[in-house]
Design an enzyme around this catalytic site. Structure first.
Site, PDB file in Angstrom:
ATOM      1  N   GLY B  54       7.457  66.977  26.459  1.00 49.48           N
ATOM      2  CA  GLY B  54       6.794  67.287  27.716  1.00 49.48           C
ATOM      3  C   GLY B  54       6.354  68.711  27.511  1.00 49.48           C
ATOM      4  N   CYS B  55       5.611  69.255  28.437  1.00 49.55           N
ATOM      5  CA  CYS B  55       5.135  70.602  28.213  1.00 49.55           C
ATOM      6  C   CYS B  55       6.286  71.592  28.358  1.00 49.55           C
ATOM      7  CB  CYS B  55       4.031  70.909  29.195  1.00 49.55           C
ATOM      8  SG  CYS B  55       3.228  72.448  28.868  1.00 49.55           S
TER       9      CYS B  55
END
Ligand code: PLP
Lengths: 404, 140
Positions: B54-55
């Site tokens: 995920g970021c």
């Protein structure tokens, strides 16, 4: 101007998020826009839209005048006498890429060195890294002192006969620390090395007089200065205005074209091929006028007070680690809650209507240096108030309790 | 196979969350509790190749298969993400691969946590759901 009347200039600030008043503390990412800027966009398209330069009809003349007037307004704002030194670009990132590509054509040679700092935004790392990788160049990085400010004595030691450019941020977008530009400048001048100042985070917060600072290049983005997205500037000094090779070319930049040989115009237009972002440039000028009407000194003073106020309150929360605490900062505070992920803190504060940023802020080398995955960042603009900070602190304490 | 099907478990979760009504604070407190009580993923499974990027929050997913169907264990460095993972694992673990692939997981919307599965969300959960389905696909 009174704060309450300033807030009224920003239509977006009146809204509720999740039934709470919006508290917008993500200004380092982008600021909100005053009605004057929004109106400028709609006025332009409603009354003045035409393609600029070379048109004989009235609308084209009007649009051209507004566009070139915007260049003058921008030059004045930054204390630049010759407005041709202001090139309109799509933003800071675009501007830095134009300089990097331009310099790599004639000026930078294999084995050359460029000095950056540990504080840089990826946009002021990657264009240079690309040059270095493609051309056998090297990047040297100014380290940080224990208080995360630049180590200026280490900086001078990085200078070598191979150093061809110093590209440095004016204000750290993650920590808000302000670079001592005079120190950079004196070293650069002594060794006769060109230098680029990344003003993405200084131009929104403090007076910037480019004829006093006198860098070779200065870059910033309109959208962080109450202006529209997709617009920014590249300032070049007289030398580079005529010498910097162009990175892109096309219509609008020429005197004459034949398939054998093209003669380019001089000045800013040489760097602005194609139809530029006319509307946003014109609206950007309104943003600058808006800031100037308040006064850059006033803006800096107001935001510094907010930083001091918030830092003092946050120091009293034992669960918080702050990074880069300093008296002289430009509107940014980075912190973490001990043992909590920034993402969790940000997610919960959003529920209370507080907009802030979590993550690496496009400064991964700095995150690595700080030994963290990311931070939580609050950043201020002219419309923020101490009441908003009180609210933020109250909710932050609550969120810390929820998470622990 | 699990004694309850996917939709049954979803229904049970929706009832659990109905209890909180509009009180998002209690809802998130519950989610955080779920996150804290998520059984730990085996250290040996918390490796870089199991990371779903995920970021911001990192998610680790491990998938196995036994007589009862798929067995998922997962972890995240963010507690709210972990709470969401706990819900997804509860719904999808011990189910057969076909049901997992077909599951539309509409309960997430019904309990008011849909924002966490949006593609713009920086938490990697949407990718985790996709990965869970991909792993199920391998066991068809
Ligand atoms: C210091 C600094 N440099 C460069 C940039 C890139 O600006 P833009 O995305 O507007 O091109 C930013 C924006 O976050 C910044 O803070």
């Amino acid at each position: 101007m009174e704060l309450s009347s300033i807030r009224q200039n920003f239509p977006i600030l009146g809204q509720k998020i999740n039934a709470c008043d919006l508290v917008y503390l993500d200004n380092a990412a982008t600021t909100q826009k005053p009605i004057a800027v929004i109106n400028a966009l709609s006025d332009y398209y409603s009354h003045n839209n035409a393609n600029i330069h070379r048109g004989v009809h009235t609308l084209s003349r009007r649009a051209t005048d507004l566009f070139e007037q915007a260049r003058k307004t921008t030059a004045q704002h930054f204390g630049v006498a010759n407005e041709q030194q202001i090139v309109f670009t799509s933003g800071t990132t675009d501007s830095i890429n134009m300089v990097a590509q331009g310099l790599s054509k004639l000026y930078l040679k294999p084995g050359d060195e460029i000095i950056l700092s540990m504080l840089e935004h990826h946009s002021n790392i990657l264009p240079w890294q690309l040059w270095a990788e493609e051309n056998g160049g090297h990047l040297k990085v100014i380290p940080l002192l224990a208080d995360h400010s630049l180590d200026y004595s280490a900086f001078e030691k990085l200078i070598s006969p191979k150093t061809k450019l110093i590209a440095i941020t004016h204000v750290s977008n993650t920590l808000g620390l302000v670079t001592d530009v005079e120190k950079i400048k004196s070293v650069a001048n002594r060794h006769n090395i060109p230098w680029l100042l990344d003003g993405a985070q200084s131009a929104p917060h403090m007076p910037v007089n480019l004829s006093v600072l006198n860098p070779d290049f200065f870059v910033c983005s309109a959208h962080k200065m109450y202006g529209p997205t997709g617009c920014g500037i590249l300032y070049l000094n007289e030398r580079w205005l005529s010498e910097l090779p162009i990175a892109k070319t096309g219509g609008g930049t020429i005197k004459t074209v034949s398939f054998e040989k093209t003669e380019y115009v001089e000045g800013a237009l040489r760097f602005e091929p194609g139809t530029p972002n006319i509307a946003d440039v014109i609206a950007f000028a309104e943003a600058l006028k808006y800031m100037d009407a308040i006064g850059m000194q006033q803006i800096f003073k107001h935001e510094s007070e907010l930083v001091q106020y918030a830092q003092t309150l946050m120091k009293e929360i034992p669960e918080i680690d702050m990074y880069g605490i300093h008296d002289h900062k430009a509107g940014v505070i980075s912190f973490n809650v001990k043992n909590q992920h920034p993402f969790d803190v940000g997610t919960l504060l959003d529920k209370y209507g507080i907009a802030l940023r979590t993550g690496h802020h496009c400064t991964q080398p700095l995150m690595k240096h700080l030994g963290v995955q990311g931070t939580i960042r609050i950043s201020f603009a002219i419309y923020n108030s101490k009441q908003e900070i009180d609210y933020f602190i109250e909710k932050l304490k609550k969120v810390i309790k929820m998470l622990s | 196979m699990a004694t309850m099907g996917i939709e049954e478990i979803e229904k049970e979760i929706i009832e659990e969350f109905d209890f909180f009504g509009d009180d998002w604070e209690s809802k998130y407190e519950h989610l955080i509790e779920l996150g804290k009580s998520l059984p730990l993923i085996a250290a040996a499974d918390k490796t870089d190749d199991k990371i779903i990027q995920g970021c911001q929050s990192r998610v680790w997913l491990n998938a196995d298969f036994d007589d009862n169907g798929m067995v998922y264990t997962a972890d995240s460095d963010a507690i709210i993400t972990k709470g969401m993972i706990a819900l997804l694992v509860r719904v999808l673990s011990h189910q057969n691969p076909t049901d997992i692939i077909r599951a539309n997981l509409s309960f997430i919307d019904k309990i008011g946590l849909k924002e966490h599965l949006s593609p713009t969300r920086a938490n990697g959960l949407l990718s985790m759901v996709n990965q869970m389905k991909k792993e199920a696909l391998k066991r068809l």
